[in-house]
Design an enzyme around this catalytic site. Structure first.
Site, short mmCIF file in Angstrom:
data_model
loop_
_atom_site.label_atom_id
_atom_site.label_comp_id
_atom_site.label_asym_id
_atom_site.label_seq_id
_atom_site.Cartn_x
_atom_site.Cartn_y
_atom_site.Cartn_z
N ARG A 15 8.76 -0.24 23.98
CA ARG A 15 8.12 -1.29 23.20
C ARG A 15 6.81 -0.77 22.61
NH1 ARG A 15 8.08 -5.86 27.79
NH2 ARG A 15 7.90 -3.96 29.04
N LYS A 75 2.51 -2.40 28.27
CA LYS A 75 2.46 -2.28 29.73
C LYS A 75 1.08 -1.89 30.20
CE LYS A 75 5.06 -2.98 32.31
NZ LYS A 75 5.22 -4.31 32.97
N TYR A 94 -0.25 -6.38 29.12
CA TYR A 94 0.13 -6.84 30.46
C TYR A 94 -0.59 -5.97 31.48
CZ TYR A 94 3.99 -9.56 28.45
OH TYR A 94 4.73 -10.47 27.74
N HIS A 96 -0.84 -7.15 35.37
CA HIS A 96 -0.22 -7.35 36.69
C HIS A 96 -1.04 -6.66 37.77
CE1 HIS A 96 3.24 -9.17 34.77
NE2 HIS A 96 3.40 -8.11 34.01
N GLU A 118 -0.34 -11.87 30.77
CA GLU A 118 0.39 -12.75 31.69
C GLU A 118 -0.44 -13.90 32.23
OE1 GLU A 118 -1.21 -9.43 34.39
OE2 GLU A 118 -0.35 -9.59 32.38
N SER A 134 9.61 -13.05 29.74
CA SER A 134 10.34 -13.70 30.83
C SER A 134 11.72 -14.14 30.34
CB SER A 134 9.55 -14.91 31.34
OG SER A 134 8.34 -14.51 31.91
N ARG A 203 10.98 -29.64 37.47
CA ARG A 203 11.72 -28.52 36.87
C ARG A 203 13.21 -28.65 37.19
NH1 ARG A 203 11.30 -26.90 33.05
NH2 ARG A 203 12.42 -24.97 33.46
N LEU A 240 7.19 -17.13 40.34
CA LEU A 240 5.94 -16.72 39.71
C LEU A 240 4.80 -17.64 40.14
CD1 LEU A 240 4.34 -15.06 37.54
CD2 LEU A 240 4.96 -16.88 35.92
N ASP A 270 7.09 -7.17 39.05
CA ASP A 270 5.81 -6.90 38.39
C ASP A 270 4.64 -7.44 39.19
OD1 ASP A 270 6.18 -5.38 36.11
OD2 ASP A 270 6.74 -7.08 34.87
N VAL A 298 13.45 -3.06 38.46
CA VAL A 298 12.78 -2.38 37.33
C VAL A 298 11.59 -3.22 36.88
CG1 VAL A 298 13.05 -1.57 34.96
CG2 VAL A 298 14.90 -1.25 36.62
N ASN A 300 9.80 -2.98 34.15
CA ASN A 300 9.70 -3.25 32.71
C ASN A 300 11.09 -3.47 32.12
OD1 ASN A 300 10.32 -0.48 33.10
ND2 ASN A 300 9.56 0.05 31.07
#
Length: 372
Positions: A15, A75, A94, A96, A118, A134, A203, A240, A270, A298, A300
């Site tokens: 990206r 990232k 991002y 994290h 984020e 997301s 939700r 999250l 993450d 993973v 990313n």
């Protein structure tokens, strides 16, 4: 303002912080944009595309970092990138930080102003810069999980949708946020048996209204997590807590009791992961097996579909990039409390409460720091 766009160097991360279209918008606002050579070549954006949009293409990341006032990435900065950051510079990407104290220390030592995608908020209480990735990660989780269930990947040898006379796979989604809902959407399309767990009854009601009988909604308790995870063929961790480390909903003991060859796709990795057995992996080596359970962790995931992800991310980040460049970071954050919520590091201090709590550090009030 000079805006720098370096090439991402995290393993298999393709990206890029700004598309040529985004660069053109920034240039029209009167800013200089400096893009590293071949920053997005793998996804089809050439140096000529950026030059036509008005960017200056530089040969190395060092040149970009040395010249730019505002660094726009995707990232979190890797150690060699942290070493190039400096006081008076702003980093927008991002981060994290909650599960990554070493990165936090490096950013604090650099003196950079670090704003995390984020934790930027919206008027409606959402996370507008996290939401597009997301969405992508949730949709990819089903693809990845389906692949990992194949025998050659160590899985149980199950097709998500089953076959005539054969039951579909049981998919359990922990978390009904953006990632979870998109995983459910994709899972329904592949005719899996879907269950989503969340602690937010509103939700669950919204998911029930949206998908009806196609998905089973369950209020999340420790007992419910255990009951449904033990019977699952595929578990997707999509929990999250903004800025904070992900809660460990799945214990190692529970993993030991899961079905042999079942799969855990931990989107929450993450932020540290929602299982005690989760550890970060890359697209180069995405899975590992613990107690006969295949883990896909993973950090990313959207990087594998870089073109789609870059467009989706830029749609969300561009207004904030322009605000930071037009007004300057301090004024932009003072004017917009939702952008201010994205501030994680300022003048060597952690300014986000959840990040500070996760790192065991005292949180500094950014508005007071602005006045100092």
């Amino acid at each position: 303002m000079r805006i720098g766009v370096p090439k991402e160097i995290k393993v298999h991360e393709y990206r890029v912080g700004m598309t040529p279209a985004s660069v053109r918008e920034a240039v029209e606002h009167g800013h200089e944009v400096l893009v590293e050579h071949d920053a997005a070549a793998r996804q089809g954006f050439t140096d000529k595309d950026y030059a036509r949009a008005g960017a200056e293409v530089l040969g190395t990341a060092a040149e970009v970092f040395a010249t730019a006032d505002l660094i726009v990435k995707v990232k979190e900065p890797q150690p060699q990138e942290c070493a190039m950051l400096r006081e008076g510079q702003t980093l927008f990407t991002y981060l994290h930080l909650a599960p990554d104290p070493e990165q936090a220390k490096a950013l604090m030592a650099s003196g950079v102003t670090a704003i995390a995608y984020e934790t930027v908020t919206s008027v409606r209480g959402g996370l507008p810069l996290l939401a597009p990735m997301s969405e992508v990660a949730g949709r990819m989780a089903i693809q990845a999980g389906a692949h990992c269930l194949e025998m050659e990947q160590g899985g149980r040898g199950m097709l998500l949708g089953g076959a005539a006379g054969v039951a579909p796979a049981k998919v359990v989604v922990l978390g009904g946020g953006v990632s979870g809902v998109n995983a459910v959407r994709m899972g329904i399309g592949l005719e899996a048996q879907l269950t989503v767990l969340d602690i937010n009854v509103d939700r669950l009601y919204a998911i029930d209204q949206q998908f009806g009988a196609a998905v089973n909604t369950i209020f999340s308790t420790r007992q419910a997590v255990e009951d449904y995870v033990l019977e699952a063929d595929l578990v997707i961790g999509a929990v999250l807590v903004p800025g904070a480390a992900a809660p460990k909903l799945i214990t190692e003991r529970l993993v030991k009791d899961m079905q042999r060859g079942s799969v855990l796709v931990d989107i929450s990795i993450d932020q540290g992961g929602c299982s005690e057995t989760s550890r970060p992996t890359t697209h180069a080596d995405p899975t590992y097996v613990v107690h006969d359970v295949v883990h896909y962790c993973v950090t990313n995931m959207p990087g594998a579909v870089a073109r789609t992800s870059t467009y989706a991310l830029n749609n969300a980040t561009l207004p904030f990039i322009l605000a930071l460049a037009d007004k300057g970071p301090q004024v932009a954050m003072t004017d917009d409390p939702h952008l201010l919520a994205g501030l994680n590091v300022y003048k060597g201090r952690i300014s986000h409460p959840a990040v500070a709590a996760a790192l065991g550090l005292q949180r500094a009030d950014p508005r007071k720091l602005f006045k100092s």
